[in-house]
Design an enzyme around this catalytic site. Structure first.
Site, PDB file in Angstrom:
ATOM      1  N   TYR A  80     -10.457 -18.518 -20.010  1.00 43.46           N
ATOM      2  CA  TYR A  80      -9.298 -19.148 -19.347  1.00 43.46           C
ATOM      3  C   TYR A  80      -8.158 -19.323 -20.343  1.00 43.46           C
ATOM      4  O   TYR A  80      -7.017 -18.934 -20.092  1.00 43.46           O
ATOM      5  CB  TYR A  80      -9.735 -20.509 -18.796  1.00 43.46           C
ATOM      6  CG  TYR A  80      -8.661 -21.275 -18.044  1.00 43.46           C
ATOM      7  CD1 TYR A  80      -8.385 -20.985 -16.714  1.00 43.46           C
ATOM      8  CD2 TYR A  80      -7.944 -22.302 -18.657  1.00 43.46           C
ATOM      9  CE1 TYR A  80      -7.416 -21.692 -16.014  1.00 43.46           C
ATOM     10  CE2 TYR A  80      -6.977 -23.009 -17.969  1.00 43.46           C
ATOM     11  CZ  TYR A  80      -6.719 -22.706 -16.641  1.00 43.46           C
ATOM     12  OH  TYR A  80      -5.758 -23.402 -15.949  1.00 43.46           O
ATOM     13  N   LYS A  97      -4.465 -17.481 -20.359  1.00 40.92           N
ATOM     14  CA  LYS A  97      -3.229 -18.256 -20.221  1.00 40.92           C
ATOM     15  C   LYS A  97      -2.303 -18.023 -21.417  1.00 40.92           C
ATOM     16  O   LYS A  97      -1.082 -18.013 -21.269  1.00 40.92           O
ATOM     17  CB  LYS A  97      -3.556 -19.742 -20.043  1.00 40.92           C
ATOM     18  CG  LYS A  97      -4.326 -20.053 -18.758  1.00 40.92           C
ATOM     19  CD  LYS A  97      -3.554 -19.654 -17.512  1.00 40.92           C
ATOM     20  CE  LYS A  97      -4.198 -20.158 -16.224  1.00 40.92           C
ATOM     21  NZ  LYS A  97      -3.435 -19.831 -15.025  1.00 40.92           N
ATOM     22  N   ASP A 148      -2.984 -16.127  -0.346  1.00 41.32           N
ATOM     23  CA  ASP A 148      -4.208 -16.685  -0.950  1.00 41.32           C
ATOM     24  C   ASP A 148      -5.389 -15.792  -0.594  1.00 41.32           C
ATOM     25  O   ASP A 148      -5.403 -15.160   0.468  1.00 41.32           O
ATOM     26  CB  ASP A 148      -4.451 -18.121  -0.449  1.00 41.32           C
ATOM     27  CG  ASP A 148      -5.257 -18.956  -1.436  1.00 41.32           C
ATOM     28  OD1 ASP A 148      -4.680 -19.876  -2.050  1.00 41.32           O
ATOM     29  OD2 ASP A 148      -6.477 -18.682  -1.603  1.00 41.32           O
ATOM     30  N   ASP A 200      -5.659 -10.772  -2.551  1.00 37.53           N
ATOM     31  CA  ASP A 200      -6.406 -10.956  -3.800  1.00 37.53           C
ATOM     32  C   ASP A 200      -5.467 -10.523  -4.919  1.00 37.53           C
ATOM     33  O   ASP A 200      -5.122  -9.343  -5.026  1.00 37.53           O
ATOM     34  CB  ASP A 200      -7.671 -10.085  -3.786  1.00 37.53           C
ATOM     35  CG  ASP A 200      -8.462 -10.205  -5.080  1.00 37.53           C
ATOM     36  OD1 ASP A 200      -8.022 -10.945  -5.998  1.00 37.53           O
ATOM     37  OD2 ASP A 200      -9.525  -9.556  -5.185  1.00 37.53           O
ATOM     38  N   VAL A 201      -5.041 -11.458  -5.762  1.00 34.59           N
ATOM     39  CA  VAL A 201      -4.046 -11.119  -6.785  1.00 34.59           C
ATOM     40  C   VAL A 201      -4.587 -10.113  -7.809  1.00 34.59           C
ATOM     41  O   VAL A 201      -3.812  -9.491  -8.529  1.00 34.59           O
ATOM     42  CB  VAL A 201      -3.484 -12.364  -7.511  1.00 34.59           C
ATOM     43  CG1 VAL A 201      -2.724 -13.267  -6.568  1.00 34.59           C
ATOM     44  CG2 VAL A 201      -4.572 -13.119  -8.266  1.00 34.59           C
ATOM     45  N   ASN A 260       0.963 -18.128  -9.117  1.00 36.95           N
ATOM     46  CA  ASN A 260       0.306 -19.421  -9.353  1.00 36.95           C
ATOM     47  C   ASN A 260      -1.222 -19.348  -9.284  1.00 36.95           C
ATOM     48  O   ASN A 260      -1.903 -20.151  -9.924  1.00 36.95           O
ATOM     49  CB  ASN A 260       0.855 -20.410  -8.304  1.00 36.95           C
ATOM     50  CG  ASN A 260      -0.032 -21.620  -8.121  1.00 36.95           C
ATOM     51  OD1 ASN A 260      -0.011 -22.551  -8.928  1.00 36.95           O
ATOM     52  ND2 ASN A 260      -0.861 -21.622  -7.072  1.00 36.95           N
TER      53      ASN A 260
HETATM   54  P1  NAD Z   1      -6.852 -24.747  -7.143  1.00 36.54           P
HETATM   55  O1  NAD Z   1      -8.222 -24.242  -7.436  1.00 36.54           O
HETATM   56  O2  NAD Z   1      -6.703 -26.027  -6.406  1.00 36.54           O
HETATM   57  O3  NAD Z   1      -6.010 -23.630  -6.362  1.00 36.54           O
HETATM   58  C1  NAD Z   1      -6.040 -22.275  -6.732  1.00 36.54           C
HETATM   59  C2  NAD Z   1      -5.749 -21.422  -5.516  1.00 36.54           C
HETATM   60  O4  NAD Z   1      -5.765 -20.036  -5.944  1.00 36.54           O
HETATM   61  C3  NAD Z   1      -6.809 -21.543  -4.407  1.00 36.54           C
HETATM   62  O5  NAD Z   1      -6.183 -21.682  -3.150  1.00 36.54           O
HETATM   63  C4  NAD Z   1      -7.584 -20.246  -4.494  1.00 36.54           C
HETATM   64  O6  NAD Z   1      -8.126 -19.818  -3.250  1.00 36.54           O
HETATM   65  C5  NAD Z   1      -6.510 -19.296  -4.981  1.00 36.54           C
HETATM   66  N1  NAD Z   1      -7.073 -18.091  -5.605  1.00 36.54           N
HETATM   67  C6  NAD Z   1      -8.126 -18.023  -6.474  1.00 36.54           C
HETATM   68  N2  NAD Z   1      -8.371 -16.734  -6.780  1.00 36.54           N
HETATM   69  C7  NAD Z   1      -7.461 -15.983  -6.110  1.00 36.54           C
HETATM   70  C8  NAD Z   1      -7.214 -14.589  -6.018  1.00 36.54           C
HETATM   71  N3  NAD Z   1      -7.976 -13.688  -6.663  1.00 36.54           N
HETATM   72  N4  NAD Z   1      -6.189 -14.150  -5.247  1.00 36.54           N
HETATM   73  C9  NAD Z   1      -5.432 -15.047  -4.555  1.00 36.54           C
HETATM   74  N5  NAD Z   1      -5.631 -16.375  -4.583  1.00 36.54           N
HETATM   75  C10 NAD Z   1      -6.639 -16.837  -5.355  1.00 36.54           C
HETATM   76  O7  NAD Z   1      -6.151 -24.825  -8.574  1.00 36.54           O
HETATM   77  P2  NAD Z   1      -4.719 -25.435  -9.047  1.00 36.54           P
HETATM   78  O8  NAD Z   1      -5.007 -26.546  -9.972  1.00 36.54           O
HETATM   79  O9  NAD Z   1      -3.821 -25.638  -7.904  1.00 36.54           O
HETATM   80  O10 NAD Z   1      -4.243 -24.210  -9.942  1.00 36.54           O
HETATM   81  C11 NAD Z   1      -3.010 -23.527  -9.747  1.00 36.54           C
HETATM   82  C12 NAD Z   1      -2.632 -22.914 -11.072  1.00 36.54           C
HETATM   83  O11 NAD Z   1      -2.375 -23.951 -12.039  1.00 36.54           O
HETATM   84  C13 NAD Z   1      -3.734 -22.032 -11.697  1.00 36.54           C
HETATM   85  O12 NAD Z   1      -3.159 -20.892 -12.276  1.00 36.54           O
HETATM   86  C14 NAD Z   1      -4.327 -22.927 -12.756  1.00 36.54           C
HETATM   87  O13 NAD Z   1      -4.921 -22.198 -13.808  1.00 36.54           O
HETATM   88  C15 NAD Z   1      -3.099 -23.690 -13.218  1.00 36.54           C
HETATM   89  N6  NAD Z   1      -3.402 -24.945 -13.918  1.00 36.54           N
HETATM   90  C16 NAD Z   1      -3.963 -25.988 -13.270  1.00 36.54           C
HETATM   91  C17 NAD Z   1      -4.226 -27.172 -13.976  1.00 36.54           C
HETATM   92  C18 NAD Z   1      -4.850 -28.379 -13.329  1.00 36.54           C
HETATM   93  O14 NAD Z   1      -5.173 -29.350 -14.043  1.00 36.54           O
HETATM   94  N7  NAD Z   1      -5.026 -28.398 -12.019  1.00 36.54           N
HETATM   95  C19 NAD Z   1      -3.922 -27.257 -15.338  1.00 36.54           C
HETATM   96  C20 NAD Z   1      -3.351 -26.163 -15.955  1.00 36.54           C
HETATM   97  C21 NAD Z   1      -3.085 -25.010 -15.240  1.00 36.54           C
END
Ligand code: NAD
Length: 248
Positions: A155, A159, A37, A63-64, A90
């Site tokens: 976004y 995706k 992360d 950092d991804v 993720n």
């Molecule tokens: P979240 O914000 O709770 O968690 C995201 C995590 O990614 C955080 O820990 C953050 O620190 C980390 N992160 C952000 N930028 C980063 C980087 N450059 N390098 C490494 N880590 C990084 O969000 P989530 O809901 O758990 O999202 C996880 C995935 O699911 C994402 O790809 C999001 O787009 C996708 N998603 C989520 C939802 C939803 O409703 N929660 C819906 C559709 C898709």
């Protein structure tokens, strides 16, 4: 024996939300977990919690959007555990708003993390897995990787691109023993979700209109793990489908 026993998984974005829950549930099933992360403190917290419960985990600040960081993450994992069974790409961010206010810097930031991050994670893991002759890459897109999301254009575009990238890779992987699946969540109660609006309608209003509401991360991960066991191409959440039916 359960599918995830004695396996090795890397989870980017493992410090919060769906990624953190994935780390916990995989560890309970016997997988060694690498928590990656950009928030090192959060990654450490996830890994510490797993170790305190008797699981195996390590963490790395990654950092991804940096190809070098992802290369180091994968090299370190192979050195430590000897192989990679699962690569969960993720991590993701959302920068929403009216498209008239969108800046190129915002667009690039979303693409660097959501798309290029998945590209680096997929291709570098793919090389290792093709050499092993096994492995499963799981890329997180979104329900909005399959349909429009007004008010969240970068976004949504990122995706859609993740879906295309992963579908192509899934076909290439067949010959070398590498599986590829795409996760398309609907609404899951995490930080990203709390800040999201669609066409200026606040999230809670949208969720109120969903027959099944928003899932909690644990329910979401349950669906994801079942989809992985079945090697589904696209793991789509029921809430997303119902949402799509409602607005189109
Ligand atoms: P979240 O914000 O709770 O968690 C995201 C995590 O990614 C955080 O820990 C953050 O620190 C980390 N992160 C952000 N930028 C980063 C980087 N450059 N390098 C490494 N880590 C990084 O969000 P989530 O809901 O758990 O999202 C996880 C995935 O699911 C994402 O790809 C999001 O787009 C996708 N998603 C989520 C939802 C939803 O409703 N929660 C819906 C559709 C898709």
């Amino acid at each position: 024996m359960n599918h995830f026993m004695n396996k090795v998984a890397i989870i980017t974005g493992g410090g919060a939300g769906i990624g953190r829950e994935l780390c916990f549930q995989l560890s309970k099933l016997g997988t060694s977990v690498v928590v990656a992360d950009i928030r090192e403190d959060h990654a450490k917290m996830t890994a510490d919690q797993i170790m305190n419960s008797g699981g195996t985990a390590n963490y790395m600040r990654v950092d991804v959007a940096s190809e070098t960081d992802i290369q180091q993450l994968i090299d370190d994992t192979v050195l430590r555990y000897g192989r990679i069974d699962y690569m969960f790409n993720n991590a993701g961010i959302a920068i929403g708003g009216d498209v008239r206010d969108l800046t190129l810097a915002q667009w690039k930031k979303v693409m660097d993390i959501n798309l290029n991050g998945v590209l680096y994670g997929s291709t570098i893991a793919y090389r290792v897995m093709a050499k092993q002759g096994f492995g499963h890459i799981i890329n997180t897109a979104s329900a909005t990787g399959l349909m429009p999301q007004p008010g969240n254009t970068p976004y949504c575009a990122s995706k859609h691109a993740v879906v295309g990238l992963s579908q192509s890779l899934r076909y290439e992987g067949v010959d070398v023993g590498v599986k590829v699946s795409i996760i398309c969540p609907g609404h899951v109660q995490t930080d990203i979700y709390k800040n999201m609006t669609v066409a200026n309608v606040p999230n809670e209003k949208i969720v109120e209109s969903l027959p099944v509401g928003a899932m909690n991360p644990s329910e979401a991960v349950d669906i994801i793990l079942k989809g992985i066991i079945k090697n589904k191409a696209i793991i789509i959440f029921p809430a997303s489908v119902r949402w799509a039916w409602r607005i189109y």
